[in-house]
Design an enzyme around this catalytic site. Structure first.
Site, PDB file in Angstrom:
ATOM      1  N   GLU A 177       0.825  -1.213   0.000  1.00 51.34           N
ATOM      2  CA  GLU A 177       0.000   0.000   0.000  1.00 51.34           C
ATOM      3  C   GLU A 177       0.860   1.264   0.000  1.00 51.34           C
ATOM      4  O   GLU A 177       1.247   1.767   1.057  1.00 51.34           O
ATOM      5  CB  GLU A 177      -0.929   0.019   1.229  1.00 51.34           C
ATOM      6  CG  GLU A 177      -1.830   1.249   1.237  1.00 51.34           C
ATOM      7  CD  GLU A 177      -2.798   1.317   2.426  1.00 51.34           C
ATOM      8  OE1 GLU A 177      -2.701   0.468   3.328  1.00 51.34           O
ATOM      9  OE2 GLU A 177      -3.632   2.226   2.444  1.00 51.34           O
ATOM     10  N   LYS A 219      -2.396  -1.987  -3.303  1.00 47.54           N
ATOM     11  CA  LYS A 219      -3.461  -1.149  -2.735  1.00 47.54           C
ATOM     12  C   LYS A 219      -3.087   0.320  -2.938  1.00 47.54           C
ATOM     13  O   LYS A 219      -2.439   0.933  -2.081  1.00 47.54           O
ATOM     14  CB  LYS A 219      -3.625  -1.485  -1.245  1.00 47.54           C
ATOM     15  CG  LYS A 219      -4.628  -0.606  -0.517  1.00 47.54           C
ATOM     16  CD  LYS A 219      -5.038  -1.213   0.819  1.00 47.54           C
ATOM     17  CE  LYS A 219      -5.912  -0.286   1.622  1.00 47.54           C
ATOM     18  NZ  LYS A 219      -6.592  -0.931   2.727  1.00 47.54           N
TER      19      LYS A 219
HETATM   20  P1  13P Z   1      -9.410   4.019   4.018  1.00 48.69           P
HETATM   21  O1  13P Z   1     -10.191   3.263   2.978  1.00 48.69           O
HETATM   22  O2  13P Z   1     -10.254   4.600   5.098  1.00 48.69           O
HETATM   23  O3  13P Z   1      -8.450   4.997   3.397  1.00 48.69           O
HETATM   24  O4  13P Z   1      -8.521   2.952   4.779  1.00 48.69           O
HETATM   25  C1  13P Z   1      -7.845   2.013   4.046  1.00 48.69           C
HETATM   26  C2  13P Z   1      -6.640   1.597   4.759  1.00 48.69           C
HETATM   27  O5  13P Z   1      -6.485   0.438   5.065  1.00 48.69           O
HETATM   28  C3  13P Z   1      -5.618   2.600   5.079  1.00 48.69           C
HETATM   29  O6  13P Z   1      -4.415   1.957   5.372  1.00 48.69           O
END
Ligand code: 13P
Length: 338
Positions: A177, A219
């Site tokens: 991510e 992500k």
């Molecule tokens: P949000 O969808 O609220 O941005 O959270 C996703 C997430 O896992 C952030 O690390």
């Protein structure tokens, strides 16, 4: 097909996505306090367990990301939380970074920590039932301060590479991510350019860490103007820019992409994902790994009467169903209102 590749596909196929309930205790406390609920261990578990035992878990949620506190808890029916999650057919995941800390000598940037001792923690999480993991690198845009800096991009991408290799070594799928934040007044082209640089460096670092790209889930953020930008653009344009950026900068071996919602409203996050799927010419599965955009309405409903489990689940089921339709390009405003 390898075991990890099939886990990644199981999590994201057929209109399923990820429920991100891995808020740290600090973040969860902010979320609960915002709806005037005290952040006790019991309340955090009750809200999360309510979601995990909802009907929509079966058809809409392929994976759930937990925080360290939750993966070690038992449900009211005395099952472990990973056992409860697997009853619906979903896979248990775990956030393994220990948070974004100040990057030394930086101008308000962060480095995500958690690599020390990670091999041992991964083994413990595997034994508790986790089969995928998450690590979030954070990249902040500031035109005035020329951010993100080269150092922040390099350091966070390097950590994502080392984390992913350790996760695969422990036989778990890494969710990678790299989040370019929406905060700021930058325009959509700036978000595009920064996301491009971040993705290029991230995939470079994954490759030199020998990470198997067909055994990860990416992500990313969508390509959006900053939340204070006064040049608003259409949802069609957001979808187009997002698809172009990912098509050009994500290697084709990656089995699936699951967006974060990043502060978009539930409806915006659903609408944008739907348009991305309507026009998806990338070959990637495009789904969701939403935290706030799956939980916000349910949390606000629950806060009015924490004993109303059924009503909270109905609210969550609706949101999860809408996200699942969007992951198939089948969502519409009419269905949303039904
Ligand atoms: P949000 O969808 O609220 O941005 O959270 C996703 C997430 O896992 C952030 O690390």
């Amino acid at each position: 097909m390898s075991e990890l590749n099939s886990i990644a596909l199981k999590i994201l196929s057929g209109g399923k996505g990820v429920l991100a309930t891995d808020e740290s205790t600090g973040t969860m406390t902010k979320r609960l306090n915002s709806v005037n609920i005290p952040s006790t261990l019991e309340n955090r578990l009750l809200f999360r367990e309510t979601l995990f035992s909802s009907e929509s878990m079966k058809n809409c949620i392929g994976g759930v990301i937990l925080y360290d506190e939750t993966i070690k808890q038992n449900s009211s029916s005395n099952k472990t939380i990973p056992e409860l999650i697997s009853l619906s057919g979903a896979v248990t995941g775990i956030k393994v970074d220990t948070g974004a800390k100040k990057l030394a000598l930086s101008n308000d940037e962060t480095i995500t920590e958690g690599l020390d001792g990670l091999r041992d923690r991964l083994k413990e999480y595997y034994d508790l039932g986790a089969r995928f993991t998450k690590w979030r690198g954070v990249f902040k845009i500031s035109i005035k301060n020329n951010l993100p800096s080269f150092e922040s991009i390099k350091a966070n991408a390097h950590a994502l590479g080392r984390y992913s290799a350790l996760a695969q070594e422990a036989n778990m799928v890494p969710i990678v991510e790299p989040e370019v934040l929406m905060d700021g007044d930058h325009d959509v082209q700036t978000c595009y350019q920064v996301t491009k640089m971040v993705l290029e460096e991230t995939f470079y670092q994954l490759s030199i860490s020998n990470v198997k790209l067909d055994e990860i889930i990416l992500k990313p953020n969508m390509i959006l103007p900053g939340s204070d930008c006064n040049k608003k653009i259409t949802n069609e344009e957001i979808a187009k820019q997002t698809l172009r950026c990912l098509k050009d900068h994500v290697p084709t071996e990656v089995p699936g992409i699951a967006f974060l919602s990043g502060g978009q409203t539930e409806i915006e996050a659903t609408k944008n994902l739907n348009l991305i799927n309507k026009h998806n010419d990338t070959g990637f599965i495009m789904s969701y790994s939403y935290g706030r955009a799956l939980q916000q309405s349910a949390l606000s409903f629950w806060s009015k009467d924490i004993k109303n489990i059924r009503g909270t689940q109905d609210t969550f089921n609706h949101r999860a169903n809408m996200c699942s339709l969007a992951a198939q390009g089948k969502w519409s405003e009419e269905i949303e209102k039904k």
